[in-house]
Design a protein around this motif. Structure first.
Motif, PDB file in Angstrom:
ATOM      1  N   PHE A 322       0.855  -1.185   0.000  1.00 51.95           N
ATOM      2  CA  PHE A 322       0.000   0.000   0.000  1.00 51.95           C
ATOM      3  C   PHE A 322       0.893   1.238   0.000  1.00 51.95           C
ATOM      4  N   ILE A 323       0.874   1.943  -1.102  1.00 51.36           N
ATOM      5  CA  ILE A 323       1.721   3.103  -1.260  1.00 51.36           C
ATOM      6  C   ILE A 323       1.341   4.175  -0.230  1.00 51.36           C
ATOM      7  N   LEU A 324       2.370   4.757   0.416  1.00 53.17           N
ATOM      8  CA  LEU A 324       2.210   5.836   1.396  1.00 53.17           C
ATOM      9  C   LEU A 324       1.297   5.437   2.554  1.00 53.17           C
ATOM     10  N   TYR A 325       1.359   4.141   2.924  1.00 51.22           N
ATOM     11  CA  TYR A 325       0.483   3.657   4.001  1.00 51.22           C
ATOM     12  C   TYR A 325       0.794   4.333   5.327  1.00 51.22           C
ATOM     13  N   ASP A 326       2.062   4.552   5.607  1.00 55.85           N
ATOM     14  CA  ASP A 326       2.462   5.116   6.903  1.00 55.85           C
ATOM     15  C   ASP A 326       2.642   6.629   6.858  1.00 55.85           C
ATOM     16  N   SER A 327       2.090   7.279   5.827  1.00 58.96           N
ATOM     17  CA  SER A 327       2.261   8.737   5.749  1.00 58.96           C
ATOM     18  C   SER A 327       0.929   9.399   5.397  1.00 58.96           C
ATOM     19  N   ILE A 328       0.885  10.140   4.318  1.00 60.81           N
ATOM     20  CA  ILE A 328      -0.265  11.010   4.076  1.00 60.81           C
ATOM     21  C   ILE A 328      -1.552  10.261   3.750  1.00 60.81           C
ATOM     22  N   LEU A 329      -1.446   9.003   3.271  1.00 61.52           N
ATOM     23  CA  LEU A 329      -2.660   8.248   2.931  1.00 61.52           C
ATOM     24  C   LEU A 329      -3.167   7.385   4.081  1.00 61.52           C
ATOM     25  N   ARG A 330      -2.522   7.469   5.231  1.00 66.97           N
ATOM     26  CA  ARG A 330      -2.930   6.628   6.354  1.00 66.97           C
ATOM     27  C   ARG A 330      -4.402   6.831   6.738  1.00 66.97           C
ATOM     28  N   PRO A 331      -4.921   8.070   6.803  1.00 64.54           N
ATOM     29  CA  PRO A 331      -6.343   8.232   7.141  1.00 64.54           C
ATOM     30  C   PRO A 331      -7.281   7.557   6.145  1.00 64.54           C
ATOM     31  N   ALA A 332      -6.935   7.629   4.850  1.00 65.11           N
ATOM     32  CA  ALA A 332      -7.783   6.987   3.834  1.00 65.11           C
ATOM     33  C   ALA A 332      -7.780   5.477   4.000  1.00 65.11           C
ATOM     34  N   TYR A 333      -6.600   4.916   4.258  1.00 60.72           N
ATOM     35  CA  TYR A 333      -6.530   3.474   4.482  1.00 60.72           C
ATOM     36  C   TYR A 333      -7.297   3.084   5.742  1.00 60.72           C
ATOM     37  N   GLY A 334      -7.286   3.951   6.750  1.00 61.30           N
ATOM     38  CA  GLY A 334      -8.038   3.668   7.970  1.00 61.30           C
ATOM     39  C   GLY A 334      -9.524   3.549   7.701  1.00 61.30           C
TER      40      GLY A 334
END
Length: 492
Positions: A322-334
């Motif tokens: 998952f690209i950028l999972y631990d940065s700016i896209l973390r809320p979307a993945y949540g």
């Protein structure tokens, strides 16, 4: 017809692309994809403006990928327990169309003649297919060369891989498109294509299965709910009991093969007594504070000891990586995790791969998605693998996706001239010979099943095994070069 207005270019391009998709795998007439591909190339190349070429190819790409990958809409609807969520798959369809357009724009500026553009676009299409094997978001699903699978011509894959098949398909389509645009004055490339097809078919018809010692094996096809496994409603202990019961029919001398993540254990575990070895199994390794989750294949001897292991070489984009999972896209993945009811798996990819040694035999074991990347099986056979083993899990998908995955995997057997044995959760399990022909398979059933197969251990190296994709890439670049030559000649 007189009085009937022509279709708008985007709509016509979309329909031509959809027709190309309807000639792809797993349909038995997939080799006919040459005809709609020639129409796509001719229509794109004949655009009146430079910008019209990538525009038309964009819409054709959207139509092509939408039909070929329509099964993804059902998967997303099931994943979110909300069928309309399937519309999210159109983001991928549009992205793939953009890739075709980006490929086409510089080529449309490089050459101006419609016939020249046809050849440049055909070569660029194959080069673009090659790039889909690269990078963390690689997705080489709809490769043109696979459409040769219903014909003996697919056997040329041992010379230049599946991409050599793409060259044959794209080159033939370009030759036909040239005739469509300028008549039989452009018929010489068609004659050359006919010669190439005759040679490819003759080569395929003269290939014979390799000779080698048999290795008796017992492969499992399970019927577990993948979503239940992910959420924990189906426990590892319940799965283990079912698989052990199905494996009880094994006869002495058979090597057992279980599917992807059929076992669960820490990475440090060197003894797996619950697996009735000897055999090969997929092993899921839970995450720790210091390491991510691992998806591995292990060989286990009769005493339950792990003799070797491989991690998965290529992770599924947005399935395991998952690209950028631990940065700016973390809320979307949540938000996605809350919707689906389980945490998205962050998986650690392999740093290197090697054959699994078990009782003196070298097994080229690779996991599920690895099977659509030619370099994975090629690397293992270059290191001495005598038999390919593919633990998989096709329980996430249904329809065309399952069949496409199996059919693409069959070409790995041809490219390297090795038998392929496949254990899978749902999907197709069994054995494929070194000609890519299914020998013994199970493709359906509502219960866990076991199948005895007798693959042969083979050695030797094919031309593809030695040279990889270079022959196909050079021919693809040669098509672009031919387009430049035609353009200059017509300019004079």
């Amino acid at each position: 017809m007189a009085g009937v207005p022509p279709l708008p270019p985007p709509l016509l391009a979309l329909l031509l692309g959809a027709l190309l998709g309807l000639c792809g795998l797993p349909l038995p007439w997939s080799v006919l994809s040459i005809l709609p591909l020639s129409a796509v190339l001719a229509y794109a190349a004949s655009a009146r403006t430079t910008e019209g070429v990538p525009g038309r190819l964009f819409w054709s790409g959207v139509g092509y990928f939408t039909v070929h990958l329509w099964w993804l809409t059902a998967f997303l609807g099931k994943l979110f327990s909300f069928p309309p969520a399937g519309v999210l798959a159109f983001a991928l369809f549009i992205l793939e169309g953009i890739f075709l357009a980006v490929m086409a724009y510089p080529l449309a500026r490089l050459v101006r003649s419609p016939v020249a553009r046809v050849w440049a676009l055909a070569g660029g299409w194959v080069v673009l297919e090659w790039t889909r094997f690269l990078g963390p978001l690689s997705f080489p699903w709809p490769t043109l060369g696979y459409t040769l699978l219903p014909t003996p011509a697919i056997q040329i894959a041992d010379l230049g891989g599946v991409l050599l098949g793409s060259v044959l398909v794209a080159g033939t389509a370009a030759a036909l498109a040239g005739v469509t645009l300028q008549g039989w004055g452009r018929g010489r490339p068609v004659l050359l294509a006919a010669v190439c097809w005759t040679a490819a078919l003759a080569y395929g018809l003269t290939r014979t299965a390799g000779e080698g010692p048999e290795q008796p094996m017992l492969v499992l096809r399970t019927d577990f709910d993948s979503f239940g496994r992910a959420t924990g409603s189906l426990t590892p202990e319940e799965q283990l009991q079912v698989q052990r019961e199905a494996s009880a029919r094994r006869i002495p001398g058979e090597v057992l093969v279980w599917s992807e993540t059929a076992l669960t254990a820490p990475a440090t575990e060197a003894l797996l007594p619950d697996f009735p070895g000897p055999g090969i199994s997929g092993l899921g390794v839970p995450p720790t504070q210091s390491e991510k989750q691992q998806n591995t294949a292990v060989s286990i001897n009769a005493d339950g000891q792990v003799t070797a292991r491989n991690r998965k070489a290529k992770l599924v984009p947005f399935g395991e990586y998952f690209i950028l999972y631990d940065s700016i896209l973390r809320p979307a993945y949540g938000l996605i995790e809350n919707a689906i009811g389980f945490r998205l798996p962050a998986v650690e990819p392999a740093r290197s791969i090697a054959p699994l040694a078990l009782n003196g035999v070298q097994y080229g074991a690779y996991i599920c998605y690895d099977s659509v990347f030619p370099w994975v099986a090629r690397s293992l056979t270059r290191q001495g693998a005598q038999l390919l083993v593919n633990p998989s899990n096709d329980g996430w998908y249904s329809g065309w996706g399952v069949q496409q995955h199996f059919m693409m995997g069959r070409v790995r057997a041809i490219e390297n001239r090795r038998w392929l044995v496949r254990s899978v959760n749902k999907g197709v399990a069994g054995a494929v010979n070194d000609l890519g022909q299914p020998v013994d398979v199970i493709s359906s059933g509502d219960t866990t099943q076991a199948l005895s197969v007798r693959p042969r251990l083979l050695s030797g190296r094919t031309l593809f095994n030695r040279l990889g994709d270079w022959p196909a890439l050079l021919l693809a670049l040669g098509m672009i070069g031919y387009g430049v030559r035609v353009d200059r000649r017509e300019g004079r």
